[in-house]
Each structure stands twice: as structure tokens, then as C-alpha cells.
Motif scaffolding. Sequence first.
Motif, PDB file in Angstrom:
ATOM      1  N   GLY A 110       0.804  -1.231   0.000  1.00  0.00           N
ATOM      2  CA  GLY A 110       0.000   0.000   0.000  1.00  0.00           C
ATOM      3  C   GLY A 110       0.825   1.263   0.000  1.00  0.00           C
ATOM      4  N   CYS A 111       1.907   1.293  -0.785  1.00  0.00           N
ATOM      5  CA  CYS A 111       2.851   2.418  -0.695  1.00  0.00           C
ATOM      6  C   CYS A 111       2.347   3.717  -1.318  1.00  0.00           C
ATOM      7  N   VAL A 112       1.385   3.651  -2.225  1.00  0.00           N
ATOM      8  CA  VAL A 112       0.938   4.868  -2.907  1.00  0.00           C
ATOM      9  C   VAL A 112       0.181   5.750  -1.918  1.00  0.00           C
ATOM     10  N   ARG A 113       0.608   7.005  -1.828  1.00  0.00           N
ATOM     11  CA  ARG A 113       0.018   7.955  -0.880  1.00  0.00           C
ATOM     12  C   ARG A 113      -0.991   8.864  -1.559  1.00  0.00           C
ATOM     13  N   GLU A 114      -1.818   9.476  -0.731  1.00  0.00           N
ATOM     14  CA  GLU A 114      -2.820  10.417  -1.227  1.00  0.00           C
ATOM     15  C   GLU A 114      -2.180  11.789  -1.376  1.00  0.00           C
ATOM     16  N   ASN A 115      -2.556  12.485  -2.471  1.00  0.00           N
ATOM     17  CA  ASN A 115      -2.061  13.852  -2.670  1.00  0.00           C
ATOM     18  C   ASN A 115      -3.119  14.824  -2.174  1.00  0.00           C
TER      19      ASN A 115
END
Length: 389
Positions: free
Chosen positions: A384-389
Motif C-alpha cells: 500500500g505504498c501509494v500515498r494520497e495527494n
Amino acid sequence: MMVDGGTYSCKKTDKTLHGICKDTGLDCLDMSNIRAISRSLHIKALLLWLIIVPTCVLGIFFYGQKVSSFFRPLWDTPPKSFNVITHYYAENVSMEHLCDIHGWKIRDTPRRVFDAILFSNEVDMLTIRWQELNPVVTKFVILESNTTFTGLPKPLNFAINRKQYKFAEPKLKYRIYAPSLPTSLGQNPFYEEAIQRVELDKLIREAGILEDDLLIMSDLDEIPSAHTINILRWCDNIPPVLHLQLREYMYSFEFPMSYDSWRAQVHLYKPGKTRYGHFRQADVLFSEAGWHCSFCFRHIRDFVFKMKAYSHVDRVRFSYFLDHARLQDIICRGADLFDMLPEEYTFQKIIAKMGPIPHFLSAVHLPSYLIDNADKFRYLLPGGCVREN
């Protein structure tokens, strides 16, 4: 020189030099050639300095930190080793047996426990911490400032999000700290951090702590496990000051680094003697006592904020370090935010830890609330490495 029928002269002419060379059979250069060579050498030396000096300056500017870190074993010495206490725990084992196997004695009643922290912007990590510790903590003490350690103004994030901590409200002692004098950019961040820890020390006393109560001193992202604190509150004859060995993670629980985190600590409170600190205060370390998740944020903007706000702001050497696309790439690769080498005391450890942190696809032995709410905290778990911008 003196010649027949002539006068003494100290000047060496090209004609004289040629005569000597002819008589001795040597292949000599005349004085004009020597002067030309000398001038050429001076010019080359000057050009060499004009190249070497700027190159060295640029090298130090761009890579000085890496060079210094790599050669740290030559100029720095490791701290004194801890006396490590083996940590025994398994589910469904009686507390009496757990105390006994550690060489301690069980109490008739558990100690009261005070958990004291400084708060900045770790909204999710605070939820995970308090949910983990809520069954064993008597009082949650939290201090929030309207400025960062580096003097930047900041929103009161806890006050804004307070509703999501309703479960802890009956145990809560909260205060907003506003510096009496305005902080300035460029101030020593460690000085401001020390001031806030002194203010937290005052708040702990106001929260009603008494002698022999258990006081947890740690950064918010240094989370002792509930069973660790439960053992310490139920057992007698424990050390008066005990550092906690935490498993260290970066960005999420997908990137475990080491068991080198030791600054979290538990004190048997002594009025007039116990002072809140984040430094070494004892030589005893309780092994595998929790988790330390650094830079474990949901949003990229929170990474940027912490990099500009925390005590090691000097590590942000270039503005592009804060670029959102760069940060996202680094988070998913497990690379270093500040493009630094590992801070170790031996070349063996430095070389072993160079490069990105290996991915670890296990989510076992993590805070129970995190696993219970895996969908909500997917960014903290493997994959789950993708972060929210």
C-alpha cells in the motif's frame, strides 16, 4: 666564473651552457627553453588549481554529508552497549508466570500508567498508538504547540481532529503550548524541542502523577506494545528506568529496518527526580517492546511538512527534495528521503544497509487496531505504498 684573461661573472648565459654541454657530451636545454618550461608549469599549476578547488567545493557541497557519514567509524565511537533484558511473552500465559520468568514478582494491583507525548501532525499514528495502549493506560497526556521546532507556524491538528479521539477523552489531559516569545526561522530546533519537553513535564505533574506510577516517555511514532506495558505495570522489582527496544520501520510496516530504536523509555515516577526526556537515561533495554514507524503518513504533504518542521531540517539540502513525485517514488522503493548513507558506527553495517530497504510482505505481530482496520490504513501495510495527494 673565471676565464683566462677575463673577469669573474656569476651569470650563466646560453653560450656558456652550450659550451658545458658540448664539453661533457650532455644533451642540455638552453636558458630560454628552461624559462618557457617554467612558465608553462606555472600556467598548468594555476589551471590545475582552478579546476581542483571548485571541484572540491562542489563535491563537499553535494556529497560532503555522504563522505562524512561513510567515514563516521573513523571519527566517531558507538555509545556504550545496553544490558538487554530478554522479553518473554505469549498469549494465554498467566501474568504471575510472566513476572516470575523475568525474575520479578507479581503485584496485588497494577500500577497506574501515564503516556505523555508531544503532538505535531501524526493524526493516524496517534489513533493507532492510543488504541493499542488504551486498555493499559490511566492517563493520556498530550502537548501541542502552534509552532514547529523550526519556528514555522502550524495548525492545531489535534484540536481540529479531536472528535476522532473520543474513545480516549475520559483519560485525556491536553494543553496547547504557545511560546511566550515568538519563535524565529533559523532558530536551533533542538532548543525549542527541549523547551516543549519541559512544558510537557509540567503538564504530567498537573495530570496527577504520583510516586511509583509508570510514565511512558517516547515520541508519538514510538509505540510500546500493550502487553509490554501490561507486564511492567503488574510486576514488582522492575528497573526504575527501562529503555524499550522497538522494531524500526520506515514509511509503513512494509519496510522494517532494524531493532536499533531505543529512545522510548518507561520510568517509575519519582517526584522531584524524574524529568521528561528523549535521550539515554539508563543502561537497561527491554527487548522487542513495540514499534517505531518513522515518516508513516497518509498524505505526501505531511512528509513535506515534517521534513521542513522537525529538528533535523538541515538534512533538506535542496528544494527538489520536497518534490511530490520524488517523494512518492522514494516511499515505494524504500529509499532515503534525504539521500543519506546509513548512520552507523562500523563500515560493515554501513555497507550492509546501503541502498533501499527490502520489502517485507508479512503483517504479523503488528498493532491489533491496525489489522482490525486494515482497509482504513492500507497505506501502512505491505503493498500500500501509494500515498494520497
